[in-house]
Design a protein around this motif. Structure first.
Motif, PDB file in Angstrom:
ATOM      1  N   ALA A  81       1.953  14.069  12.212  1.00  0.00           N
ATOM      2  CA  ALA A  81       1.391  13.002  11.383  1.00  0.00           C
ATOM      3  C   ALA A  81       0.666  13.565  10.163  1.00  0.00           C
ATOM      4  O   ALA A  81       0.758  13.019   9.055  1.00  0.00           O
ATOM      5  N   ALA A  82      -0.052  14.673  10.349  1.00  0.00           N
ATOM      6  CA  ALA A  82      -0.740  15.308   9.220  1.00  0.00           C
ATOM      7  C   ALA A  82       0.253  15.892   8.226  1.00  0.00           C
ATOM      8  O   ALA A  82       0.054  15.808   6.999  1.00  0.00           O
ATOM      9  N   LEU A  83       1.363  16.459   8.718  1.00  0.00           N
ATOM     10  CA  LEU A  83       2.366  17.039   7.833  1.00  0.00           C
ATOM     11  C   LEU A  83       3.040  15.992   6.956  1.00  0.00           C
ATOM     12  O   LEU A  83       3.446  16.290   5.821  1.00  0.00           O
ATOM     13  N   VAL A  84       3.180  14.768   7.467  1.00  0.00           N
ATOM     14  CA  VAL A  84       3.812  13.698   6.695  1.00  0.00           C
ATOM     15  C   VAL A  84       3.053  13.465   5.391  1.00  0.00           C
ATOM     16  O   VAL A  84       3.637  13.365   4.312  1.00  0.00           O
ATOM     17  N   VAL A  85       1.730  13.373   5.472  1.00  0.00           N
ATOM     18  CA  VAL A  85       0.913  13.118   4.290  1.00  0.00           C
ATOM     19  C   VAL A  85       1.056  14.242   3.267  1.00  0.00           C
ATOM     20  O   VAL A  85       1.078  14.011   2.051  1.00  0.00           O
ATOM     21  N   TRP A  86       1.182  15.462   3.737  1.00  0.00           N
ATOM     22  CA  TRP A  86       1.230  16.626   2.845  1.00  0.00           C
ATOM     23  C   TRP A  86       2.605  16.850   2.234  1.00  0.00           C
ATOM     24  O   TRP A  86       2.715  17.479   1.183  1.00  0.00           O
ATOM     25  N   THR A  87       3.672  16.395   2.886  1.00  0.00           N
ATOM     26  CA  THR A  87       5.018  16.793   2.456  1.00  0.00           C
ATOM     27  C   THR A  87       5.887  15.667   1.897  1.00  0.00           C
ATOM     28  O   THR A  87       6.836  15.952   1.161  1.00  0.00           O
ATOM     29  N   VAL A  88       5.631  14.409   2.236  1.00  0.00           N
ATOM     30  CA  VAL A  88       6.520  13.315   1.829  1.00  0.00           C
ATOM     31  C   VAL A  88       5.999  12.663   0.548  1.00  0.00           C
ATOM     32  O   VAL A  88       4.840  12.257   0.479  1.00  0.00           O
ATOM     33  N   THR A 127       0.848  -1.193   0.000  1.00  0.00           N
ATOM     34  CA  THR A 127       0.000   0.000   0.000  1.00  0.00           C
ATOM     35  C   THR A 127       0.883   1.242   0.000  1.00  0.00           C
ATOM     36  O   THR A 127       2.018   1.195  -0.459  1.00  0.00           O
ATOM     37  N   SER A 128       0.391   2.328   0.513  1.00  0.00           N
ATOM     38  CA  SER A 128       1.161   3.575   0.590  1.00  0.00           C
ATOM     39  C   SER A 128       2.028   3.583   1.844  1.00  0.00           C
ATOM     40  O   SER A 128       1.524   3.579   2.974  1.00  0.00           O
ATOM     41  N   ARG A 129       3.323   3.615   1.652  1.00  0.00           N
ATOM     42  CA  ARG A 129       4.241   3.643   2.797  1.00  0.00           C
ATOM     43  C   ARG A 129       4.127   4.957   3.560  1.00  0.00           C
ATOM     44  O   ARG A 129       4.274   4.991   4.789  1.00  0.00           O
ATOM     45  N   VAL A 130       3.845   6.043   2.856  1.00  0.00           N
ATOM     46  CA  VAL A 130       3.705   7.350   3.499  1.00  0.00           C
ATOM     47  C   VAL A 130       2.491   7.375   4.414  1.00  0.00           C
ATOM     48  O   VAL A 130       2.548   7.882   5.549  1.00  0.00           O
ATOM     49  N   LYS A 131       1.367   6.830   3.943  1.00  0.00           N
ATOM     50  CA  LYS A 131       0.150   6.835   4.758  1.00  0.00           C
ATOM     51  C   LYS A 131       0.289   5.918   5.978  1.00  0.00           C
ATOM     52  O   LYS A 131      -0.208   6.233   7.064  1.00  0.00           O
TER      53      LYS A 131
END
Length: 411
Positions: A166-173, A60-64
């Motif tokens: 945690a929210a910033l990870v989804v937006w930036t990575v 799946t998505s590693r970032v999510k």
């Protein structure tokens, strides 16, 4: 961003160890219970849940997965501050372990698919600045807040920061394509159904190089966590440091020496591994041997100033194995199995190191207490020293196996 998430990961993990003395005073727990709390109880969930999480992230998505894990462990960290007794703190720590199980393996794979092999160990070293920076910030930030207010406040503050991160990870990575940075990146990653959960585990542990690398890094981590999880308590109880002094001087030693060691190891290994992959093992072996006399000096030192001076060298050398082993394992497996392989490496490395290292030191301290009294923890640290030789021996074995493997491929 991945390094900052790792900073929070390690900060949350180490906060109980950093605030060990006020927590012991407030909840009335022994060194043995503290060792189980920071070691075995945490590692039991952290290590084994990482395997299915890694398998899921490979598909799946590693970032999510990383973002969800960060939110879970941060909320559980805040819950640690609400604990009214030892049992409640154990449950909260286990939940921290559940969340942190999804933190590091996806990051390993994202980095491996972003940087080519010749720069990968340095990239891993930058990412692996998370532990020293997390420890240093935890000491400075956590100890300062605890000294000014209460030991529970740092858990609330750091937990809230983690949930926002945690929210910033989804937006930036960015989610890189699997195998994107490999030389064979033009070929799509193989996503066969035969690479199931059980198959990935069997292939990993059936590879002698990967198994030996995992055991060697486990021995290295046994030293790291066995020492690190009790250092603040050791300095305060046996060397006479105050929490305010710990927040400044110990934080500087951890932040500077450990960070410099991890970054230097990445540059050194990247340089010598171009000649032979055995450098992934010989460099960590040499670092562990060189650290022994300085570790013994740290334990022996009659005052905290001299103890910290000796501690600088082990802090610099103890983590040389980390980036080297991770990069070695990531390079030995196909791109589509990097997260699960990273999770299996962490299973062995952290179950031995994080699970058994602090548990061993805490148990030995309790055993030595009738004979050594207030110096029981010092005796337990002396009992930790032989693990340096065991770790170095395992890395030398890995180097020998790697050379034979390279010769076989050349033949």
């Amino acid at each position: 961003m991945l390094a900052f998430v790792y900073v929070l990961n390690f900060l949350d993990r180490q906060l109980v160890s950093i605030l060990a003395k006020p927590i012991q005073d407030g909840l009335g727990i022994t060194d043995g219970q503290l060792g189980l709390l920071t070691g075995f109880y945490f590692a039991l969930f952290y290590c084994f849940i990482a395997i299915p999480v890694g398998w899921l992230a490979d598909r799946t998505s590693r970032v999510k997965v990383l973002a969800a894990a960060c939110a879970i462990w941060s909320a559980a960290t805040a819950a640690c501050g609400m604990a009214a007794n030892y049992g409640q703190l154990v449950v909260a720590r286990m939940l921290v372990g559940v969340g942190e199980a999804g933190g590091v393996p996806p990051s390993y794979a994202i980095i491996s698919d972003t940087f080519p092999r010749e720069r990968r160990t340095t990239a891993m070293a930058i990412f692996n600045l998370g532990p020293p920076l997390g420890s240093a910030l935890g000491v400075a930030f956590g100890a300062t807040l605890a000294a000014a207010f209460d030991w529970r406040i740092p858990f609330y503050v750091i937990g809230a920061i983690g949930v926002a991160t945690a929210a910033l990870v989804v937006w930036t990575v960015r989610e890189p394509a699997r195998g994107e940075a490999d030389q064979a990146a033009a070929q799509p990653a193989r996503r066969s159904h035969e690479d199931g959960f059980a198959t990935a585990i069997v292939r990993f542990f059936g590879n002698p190089l990967l198994l030996t690398a995992s055991l060697a890094s486990g021995a290295g981590n046994f030293i790291t966590y066995g020492m690190l999880n009790f250092t603040v308590l050791f300095l305060m109880r046996e060397k006479g440091m105050q929490l305010e002094q710990v927040a400044v001087w110990y934080a500087l030693v951890v932040g500077i020496a450990m960070s410099a060691g991890i970054y230097a190891s990445g540059r050194i290994v990247d340089r010598y591994a171009q000649r032979s992959k055995a450098a992934y093992a010989t460099v960590p072996a040499a670092s562990l041997v060189l650290a022994i006399p300085f570790f013994l000096g740290f334990v022996w030192a009659p005052c905290w100033e001299l103890a910290l001076a000796f501690l600088i060298v082990p802090m610099f050398l103890n983590s040389f194995f980390l980036s080297a082993t991770v990069t070695f394992v990531q390079g030995e497996v196909p791109a589509e199995r990097r997260v699960i392989s990273g999770a299996l490496l962490l299973l062995v490395m952290n179950f031995i190191g994080l699970g058994l290292g602090p548990t061993y030191v805490g148990m030995m301290s309790d055993i030595f207490r009738p004979a050594f009294g207030d110096h029981a923890l010092q005796a337990a640290y002396y009992a930790l020293a032989p693990m340096y030789l065991i770790g170095a021996g395992l890395f030398l074995l890995l180097a020998r196996m790697t050379r034979r493997h390279e010769q076989g491929e050349a033949g």
